[in-house]
Design a protein around this motif. Structure first.
Motif, mmCIF file in Angstrom:
data_model
loop_
_atom_site.group_PDB
_atom_site.id
_atom_site.type_symbol
_atom_site.label_atom_id
_atom_site.label_comp_id
_atom_site.label_asym_id
_atom_site.label_seq_id
_atom_site.Cartn_x
_atom_site.Cartn_y
_atom_site.Cartn_z
ATOM 1 N N SER A 99 1.755 -11.268 -6.265
ATOM 2 C CA SER A 99 2.155 -11.214 -4.861
ATOM 3 C C SER A 99 2.852 -12.520 -4.496
ATOM 4 O O SER A 99 3.262 -13.279 -5.374
ATOM 5 C CB SER A 99 0.936 -10.952 -3.978
ATOM 6 N N ALA A 103 1.866 -13.892 2.155
ATOM 7 C CA ALA A 103 1.810 -12.450 2.421
ATOM 8 C C ALA A 103 0.870 -12.128 3.575
ATOM 9 O O ALA A 103 1.138 -11.215 4.367
ATOM 10 C CB ALA A 103 1.385 -11.696 1.165
ATOM 11 N N LYS A 123 4.401 -6.739 0.446
ATOM 12 C CA LYS A 123 3.484 -7.313 -0.541
ATOM 13 C C LYS A 123 2.042 -7.280 -0.043
ATOM 14 O O LYS A 123 1.117 -6.974 -0.805
ATOM 15 C CB LYS A 123 3.899 -8.759 -0.855
ATOM 16 N N ARG A 124 1.841 -7.599 1.225
ATOM 17 C CA ARG A 124 0.479 -7.575 1.756
ATOM 18 C C ARG A 124 -0.082 -6.162 1.776
ATOM 19 O O ARG A 124 -1.267 -5.953 1.472
ATOM 20 C CB ARG A 124 0.461 -8.173 3.171
ATOM 21 N N GLU A 127 -1.134 -5.405 -1.662
ATOM 22 C CA GLU A 127 -2.383 -6.111 -1.964
ATOM 23 C C GLU A 127 -3.587 -5.300 -1.477
ATOM 24 O O GLU A 127 -4.596 -5.174 -2.181
ATOM 25 C CB GLU A 127 -2.403 -7.472 -1.271
ATOM 26 N N ARG A 141 -0.865 -15.009 -6.024
ATOM 27 C CA ARG A 141 0.256 -15.231 -5.115
ATOM 28 C C ARG A 141 1.029 -16.471 -5.573
ATOM 29 O O ARG A 141 0.424 -17.523 -5.809
ATOM 30 C CB ARG A 141 -0.230 -15.446 -3.686
#
Length: 262
Positions: A99, A103, A123-124, A127, A141
């Motif tokens: 990641s 994020a 990206k978050r 996740e 990250r």
């Protein structure tokens, strides 16, 4: 014999380096590709499309670890969801995801935010899918790669006057160093969210561009600072994309540029 490792994004800037190092470590590697490819250097390519989910379950069958490196400006969460479903069917015990620093700290609330900073939100969201998958997982990250910063600088340098976001700073990290860390995490035990990985120095946007211009022996360009509105830009100016306390990378922007020039 250890179980195979499935790598998505294995033909990209980061992925190629991860795959090469996994092979060097003696791992049995499968690389997911949307197109049929011939096997090369002992690497098996398997066909599947993360966007649609087609072929993913077959690609993940029997693997012991999935390393998810494929990414884009939007749609990461859908791709992650398709991959997690396939991995769950295959009972893969370890999911490793790359990641981006910030994020969870860069809010994407408006249309302007989504256009410029949607990558962070995507990206978050991915996740969260990994975290909620029910599979053992590891997330790393990292700050932006030198390679990406170079592409941006090359495009910006073509302009007679370069508009740069006022107050923005970056902390570029070497993709090879991130690959080494990812291989270490892949071959280790699931670790959850591990410490961020940042480059050795923080640069202002103008400083970064001027470094590129000097290294490439281009003439200087006038720089016009542009003040960007919105909560995401405000977070960027506050350094939400940085990890100065995790400046563990060794290769600087200047060293990267000098190596490229050589």
């Amino acid at each position: 014999m250890t179980s195979p490792i499935l790598v998505t994004g294995g033909t990209g800037t980061l992925g190629q380096q991860v795959v090469r190092r996994l092979k060097y470590a003696g791992s049995d590697v499968r690389v997911l590709s949307r197109r049929d490819r011939e096997k090369g250097n002992g690497i098996r390519f398997v066909t599947g499309d993360l966007a649609t989910g087609e072929g993913i379950e077959a690609a993940a069958e029997g693997v012991g670890t999935v390393v998810h490196l494929a990414g884009s400006a939007k749609g990461d969460e859908d791709k992650a969801g398709n991959l997690v479903r396939a991995a769950s069917q295959a009972r893969a015990p370890h999911l490793v995801y790359i990641s981006v620093v910030g994020a969870e700290r860069i809010p994407v609330e408006s249309g302007l935010d989504r256009n410029m900073f949607g990558y962070f939100a995507s990206k978050r969201a991915a996740e969260r899918i990994v975290e909620d998958s029910g599979l053992p997982w590891t997330i790393l990250r990292a700050t932006q790669f030198h390679d990406l910063m170079l592409m941006v600088a090359q495009e910006m340098a073509k302009l007679p006057v370069v508009p740069l976001p006022a107050g923005f700073r970056v902390q570029p990290v070497d993709s090879g160093e991130v690959a080494v860390r990812l291989v270490e995490l892949t071959l280790g035990e699931p670790s959850g969210l591990v410490p961020d990985m940042g480059g050795p120095r923080v640069y202002g946007a103008a400083e970064l561009l001027r470094g590129y211009l000097r290294a490439s022996k281009r003439r200087r360009r006038p720089i016009a600072p542009v003040w960007l509105p919105g909560s995401a830009a405000r977070a960027f100016r506050a350094g939400a994309n940085l990890a100065p306390e995790q400046a563990v990378g060794q290769r600087t922007w200047e060293e990267f540029l000098a190596d490229r020039a050589a």
